[in-house]
Design a protein around this motif. Sequence first.
Motif, mmCIF file in Angstrom:
data_model
loop_
_atom_site.group_PDB
_atom_site.id
_atom_site.type_symbol
_atom_site.label_atom_id
_atom_site.label_comp_id
_atom_site.label_asym_id
_atom_site.label_seq_id
_atom_site.Cartn_x
_atom_site.Cartn_y
_atom_site.Cartn_z
ATOM 1 N N ILE A 104 0.861 -1.182 0.000
ATOM 2 C CA ILE A 104 0.000 0.000 0.000
ATOM 3 C C ILE A 104 0.898 1.234 0.000
ATOM 4 O O ILE A 104 1.285 1.760 1.045
ATOM 5 C CB ILE A 104 -0.942 0.019 1.223
ATOM 6 N N LEU A 105 1.278 1.669 -1.185
ATOM 7 C CA LEU A 105 2.151 2.828 -1.337
ATOM 8 C C LEU A 105 1.521 3.826 -2.303
ATOM 9 O O LEU A 105 0.769 3.448 -3.202
ATOM 10 C CB LEU A 105 3.518 2.415 -1.874
ATOM 11 N N GLU A 106 1.861 5.091 -2.125
ATOM 12 C CA GLU A 106 1.416 6.120 -3.046
ATOM 13 C C GLU A 106 2.174 5.999 -4.363
ATOM 14 O O GLU A 106 3.075 5.167 -4.497
ATOM 15 C CB GLU A 106 1.621 7.509 -2.421
ATOM 16 N N HIS A 107 1.826 6.803 -5.344
ATOM 17 C CA HIS A 107 2.537 6.844 -6.626
ATOM 18 C C HIS A 107 4.009 7.138 -6.338
ATOM 19 O O HIS A 107 4.367 8.230 -5.871
ATOM 20 C CB HIS A 107 1.917 7.946 -7.495
ATOM 21 N N HIS A 108 4.877 6.146 -6.596
ATOM 22 C CA HIS A 108 6.272 6.266 -6.160
ATOM 23 C C HIS A 108 7.130 5.270 -6.931
ATOM 24 O O HIS A 108 6.656 4.212 -7.347
ATOM 25 C CB HIS A 108 6.367 5.997 -4.649
ATOM 26 N N GLU A 109 8.397 5.598 -7.076
ATOM 27 C CA GLU A 109 9.306 4.734 -7.828
ATOM 28 C C GLU A 109 9.606 3.402 -7.134
ATOM 29 O O GLU A 109 10.156 2.478 -7.753
ATOM 30 C CB GLU A 109 10.625 5.467 -8.119
ATOM 31 N N ILE B 66 3.450 -14.016 -2.295
ATOM 32 C CA ILE B 66 2.389 -13.604 -3.212
ATOM 33 C C ILE B 66 2.011 -12.158 -2.913
ATOM 34 O O ILE B 66 1.309 -11.882 -1.934
ATOM 35 C CB ILE B 66 1.157 -14.516 -3.066
ATOM 36 N N PRO B 67 2.465 -11.204 -3.719
ATOM 37 C CA PRO B 67 2.158 -9.794 -3.461
ATOM 38 C C PRO B 67 0.813 -9.375 -4.046
ATOM 39 O O PRO B 67 0.283 -10.005 -4.969
ATOM 40 C CB PRO B 67 3.294 -9.059 -4.173
ATOM 41 N N ALA B 68 0.273 -8.297 -3.508
ATOM 42 C CA ALA B 68 -0.943 -7.674 -4.047
ATOM 43 C C ALA B 68 -0.864 -6.185 -3.763
ATOM 44 O O ALA B 68 -0.506 -5.775 -2.654
ATOM 45 C CB ALA B 68 -2.187 -8.262 -3.417
ATOM 46 N N PHE B 69 -1.177 -5.381 -4.765
ATOM 47 C CA PHE B 69 -1.277 -3.936 -4.575
ATOM 48 C C PHE B 69 -2.666 -3.581 -4.064
ATOM 49 O O PHE B 69 -3.673 -4.147 -4.509
ATOM 50 C CB PHE B 69 -1.060 -3.190 -5.894
ATOM 51 N N LEU B 70 -2.734 -2.623 -3.165
ATOM 52 C CA LEU B 70 -3.997 -2.010 -2.753
ATOM 53 C C LEU B 70 -3.834 -0.504 -2.822
ATOM 54 O O LEU B 70 -2.726 0.025 -2.667
ATOM 55 C CB LEU B 70 -4.368 -2.439 -1.329
ATOM 56 N N PRO B 71 -4.919 0.231 -3.043
ATOM 57 C CA PRO B 71 -4.805 1.686 -3.158
ATOM 58 C C PRO B 71 -4.354 2.332 -1.861
ATOM 59 O O PRO B 71 -4.762 1.932 -0.774
ATOM 60 C CB PRO B 71 -6.215 2.136 -3.551
ATOM 61 N N HIS B 72 -3.511 3.325 -2.006
ATOM 62 C CA HIS B 72 -3.059 4.132 -0.866
ATOM 63 C C HIS B 72 -4.109 5.205 -0.606
ATOM 64 O O HIS B 72 -4.686 5.756 -1.541
ATOM 65 C CB HIS B 72 -1.707 4.778 -1.212
ATOM 66 N N PRO B 73 -4.423 5.507 0.649
ATOM 67 C CA PRO B 73 -5.425 6.559 0.900
ATOM 68 C C PRO B 73 -4.956 7.905 0.356
ATOM 69 O O PRO B 73 -3.775 8.207 0.346
ATOM 70 C CB PRO B 73 -5.541 6.577 2.437
ATOM 71 N N ASN B 74 -5.911 8.683 -0.125
ATOM 72 C CA ASN B 74 -5.603 10.025 -0.606
ATOM 73 C C ASN B 74 -6.722 10.954 -0.155
ATOM 74 O O ASN B 74 -7.742 10.501 0.376
ATOM 75 C CB ASN B 74 -5.417 10.032 -2.127
#
Length: 571
Positions: free
Chosen positions: A67-72, A87-95
């Motif tokens: 759970i990370l923001e738009h980042h390199e 097993i990774p999965a992306f989740l949206p970072h709060p904004n």
Amino acid sequence: MKQTSTTLIGYLQHYAESIPDALYSRYLFADRDPVEIDYQTTLERTKQFASGYAAYGIEKGSVVLVILEHHEDLMPAFLGAMWLGAIPAFLPHPNPRIDPERYYNNMEVLIESTRPQAILTRPQVRALLHKTIPAGAHRPTLLTVEDVTITGQSNAPVPVDAEHPALIQYSSGSTGMQKGALLSHRAILAEIEGVGEFFDITQKDSIMSWIPLYHDWGLVCVALHALVLGSNFTLISPVDWVKRPVMALEAVDRYRPTIFYQPNFAFNFMTQRIKDREMEGLDLSSIRLMCNGAEPCFYESHKMFADRFCHWGFRKDSLGIVYGMAEVTNSVFAAGHREPIVVDTVDRFILQSEKRAVPVSEDSPNVQRILGVGRALRGTEFKIVDDNRQEIPDRHIGEVAIRSRARFHGYYRNPEATKKVLDKDGWYYTGDMGYRVGNILFITGRKSDMIIVGGVNIFPQDIEAIVGEHPAAVAGRIAAIGVDDPEMGTQKIVVLVESKSTDKAVLNDIARFARAEVAQRLGVTIDEVIHVPYRWLIKTSSGKIARIPNYKRLSELKKQKTVNLEASEIT
């Protein structure tokens, strides 16, 4: 595509060795300089994350939520877990646009259903998750980037075969109700091969988008396609893009990508919001594929975008479409490029009342133009079925069923949900409604979103598209909902509309336009047009308007007395 490995990590290693200095990823920001990362640096950073994860007990088969923001660091953090066979999965970072209470409540539900071993995020989010997640046997380890990157680098990756789960991709839905599609390396590589073959994508191509990596389109078609093909991608923050959409076209002019992915509403949004003065000096001619997908694709959206931006080098023949979903990795149908998009002109009223796509001439008063999403890619087949899952003839509307080599293993820790959509013969029942004409698939809407008025089937996106033509309505932020009306014995149509204007006359004009145009074109009556505040409508994690949840939230606005109606207040 020449296959050099059976796993995604194998491709990373291959290109880090064969083209170490070649660009892999570029991240664009509104408030700081772009960051570019080559393949060798990506590998080194990936190994650094892997070492840190291992120090906290992450191993083969562990689930890691990122759970990370738009980042390199997005892809290295993700691939670092995969390096260990986790097993990774992306989740949206709060904004700022996400309601914090709703976000963390939904996260609590998702974490309980997924039971990850670890969550990687920022200190502020970790602190809030620590308060939100109940203590107990299934509480994940909460980590920050700093926690896992202070150690050295991992050595060789944990060996896995092609059928090992590579990642979990969460399908559309409010966060807590999402289902996690478990995808193998084999399925992902099959999808990439199919799309790459159809569009002739090679190492020479460069991919650009603003679709976030927690969306399967952003992750697979942008980041993972580039990784497997040895190409590169440029990613724009969706938050920055919404604020200033021309930044995407400025990036096209500067970085000369050949492929650009975005969903249908963005074609309308960019056409309506970008001013001619902002386009001065820009050149869009590098784009050979402007690909639509992730939601119903409209002929009118393509036409308005092509007509508007042809003055700056955009070519109409670069328009393409892909269709699929997380359960088949992402895209298993395609149109455009060497196989032009088919436009089917059908009788709108027969489509609604009889669920048949009957051809009519272009000048018919009842004409509806439907874009074909193309043919099935190699290793994929499809059929259209009725409510009993029996195949039906061409031009009859039914549910789309897909059997593909890119199919998921099932929903993670949710066998009941898997059983509902996947049969013993490997057919996945999508919940999408459509019809076929020969080998071309046409999508008409979602089974669960269908509005039925007096026995006539109405697709909500048709209403939303019409209302969105009003210049004061916000494209992509309109919801048409069918609400049961026991007194009438059918459903009534309620339309929620966002506008940046608060002028009563403007809002009344939107309502009048909506009623008149929908009645004329669709032959049905809108019962209520409700104007909600700008940015009030909630979306799913993949960026689609959540129709029913938004309707249920209206009670909140009634209490706040902030809803503007065309002629009367809510009582």
